[in-house]
Scaffold this active site. Structure first.
Site, PDB file in Angstrom:
ATOM      1  N   GLU A 210      32.273  55.345  33.657  1.00  0.00           N
ATOM      2  CA  GLU A 210      31.498  54.256  34.249  1.00  0.00           C
ATOM      3  C   GLU A 210      31.150  54.521  35.719  1.00  0.00           C
ATOM      4  OE1 GLU A 210      30.352  52.415  32.184  1.00  0.00           O
ATOM      5  OE2 GLU A 210      31.791  51.553  30.775  1.00  0.00           O
TER       6      GLU A 210
ATOM      7  N   HIS B  26      36.629  47.165  37.321  1.00  0.00           N
ATOM      8  CA  HIS B  26      36.133  46.879  35.970  1.00  0.00           C
ATOM      9  C   HIS B  26      37.308  46.843  35.013  1.00  0.00           C
ATOM     10  CE1 HIS B  26      34.168  47.099  32.142  1.00  0.00           C
ATOM     11  NE2 HIS B  26      34.515  48.366  31.933  1.00  0.00           N
TER      12      HIS B  26
ATOM     13  N   HIS C 246      38.657  45.379  30.787  1.00  0.00           N
ATOM     14  CA  HIS C 246      38.367  44.774  29.490  1.00  0.00           C
ATOM     15  C   HIS C 246      39.317  43.598  29.277  1.00  0.00           C
ATOM     16  CE1 HIS C 246      36.566  48.823  27.810  1.00  0.00           C
ATOM     17  NE2 HIS C 246      35.943  48.366  28.885  1.00  0.00           N
TER      18      HIS C 246
ATOM     19  N   TYR D 135      35.569  24.286  39.062  1.00  0.00           N
ATOM     20  CA  TYR D 135      34.910  24.533  40.349  1.00  0.00           C
ATOM     21  C   TYR D 135      35.195  25.920  40.921  1.00  0.00           C
ATOM     22  CZ  TYR D 135      39.317  23.540  42.834  1.00  0.00           C
ATOM     23  OH  TYR D 135      40.599  23.564  43.296  1.00  0.00           O
TER      24      TYR D 135
ATOM     25  N   HIS E 212      31.657  43.929  26.182  1.00  0.00           N
ATOM     26  CA  HIS E 212      32.278  45.027  26.934  1.00  0.00           C
ATOM     27  C   HIS E 212      33.422  44.551  27.820  1.00  0.00           C
ATOM     28  CE1 HIS E 212      31.397  48.928  29.445  1.00  0.00           C
ATOM     29  NE2 HIS E 212      32.686  48.609  29.475  1.00  0.00           N
TER      30      HIS E 212
ATOM     31  N   TYR F 251      37.765  26.543  53.716  1.00  0.00           N
ATOM     32  CA  TYR F 251      39.050  26.619  53.016  1.00  0.00           C
ATOM     33  C   TYR F 251      39.981  27.608  53.718  1.00  0.00           C
ATOM     34  CZ  TYR F 251      42.544  27.686  49.508  1.00  0.00           C
ATOM     35  OH  TYR F 251      43.738  27.892  48.859  1.00  0.00           O
TER      36      TYR F 251
END
Length: 236
Positions: free
Chosen positions: A81, A100, A102, A121, A163, A216
């Site tokens: 990837e 990335h 799965h 939210y 994916h 925040y």
């Protein structure tokens, strides 16, 4: 990231990448060698995990250094990837880390080819009123990278159809924290779909959330109903 890293800091970053990968699997947000991680290390290069090597035995010298023209250095080939890692880092100067995975629930929603709406939210943590699902393309392909870039426009996370998930961050800790947050929201969404039809927060409320997110965690934000009583509480 600085334009160049010392050999010591370069090694430390490789160690941190491996530690992040192991934490991903230990926490259940990834399985096996399916995930991958990259970090920018200069204006024209990045570090990325190698292809097919289990995290448990991965060593610092196996982390691959690449330039944006597709050249890699070291004993191992990069993850399959690598294209979307390169393209995201190339087109998103606001971030330095790509993760990335799965992860289970994000992947379930991606197999439905659905965006994750504002069912909670905290969707706002990914930068928008929803988390988009990128169109499907074969793993490792340029088409997948192109689809991911489109889904990530203005966002810090997206699903990849059938994916998995991509998250972005200023560093490994921030990207990993967002990964856990998005996977949690995906699990909440999946469960609400199993029970019935979730109520989605409207755009007006999400704008309120974005405004709150801007302050925040700050210690200097005024609150008319809150006052500091001193550094030490009096005896009860």
């Amino acid at each position: 990231m600085p334009a160049s890293l010392s050999a010591l800091s370069h090694l430390a970053l490789r160690t941190e990448i491996i530690a992040t990968c192991r934490e991903m699997n230990a926490s259940g947000v990834n399985q096996g060698t399916s995930g991958n991680v990259s970090v920018r290390v200069g204006k024209d290069r990045f570090l990325v995990t190698p292809t097919g090597i289990p995290y448990a035995g991965m060593t610092e010298d196996q982390i691959v250094e690449m330039t944006f023209d597709g050249t890699y250095y070291g004993p191992c080939r990069p993850t399959s990837e690598w294209r979307f890692h390169r393209d995201i880092l190339l087109h998103r100067p606001d971030i330095d880390t790509v993760i990335h995975t799965h992860s289970m629930f994000s992947t379930v929603i991606s197999c439905l080819r659905r965006d994750i709406p504002a069912v909670h939210y905290m969707v706002a943590a990914a930068g928008g009123e929803n988390i988009r699902c990128a169109d499907y393309a074969t793993f490792g392909s340029q088409a997948l990278s192109d689809n991911a870039l489109k889904a990530l426009d203005g966002r810090l996370a997206c699903l990849l159809a059938n994916h998995g998930l991509i998250v972005l961050g200023a560093n490994l800790r921030k990207a990993y924290s967002l990964l856990v947050e998005v996977e949690t929201i995906a699990a909440q969404y999946w469960r609400t779909l199993a029970v019935g039809t979730p109520v989605i927060l409207d755009s007006a409320e999400m704008q309120n959330v974005f405004a709150m997110f801007k302050v925040y965690g700050r210690q200097d934000v005024a609150d008319a109903d809150l006052r500091c009583g001193g550094m030490v509480a009096p005896a009860a």
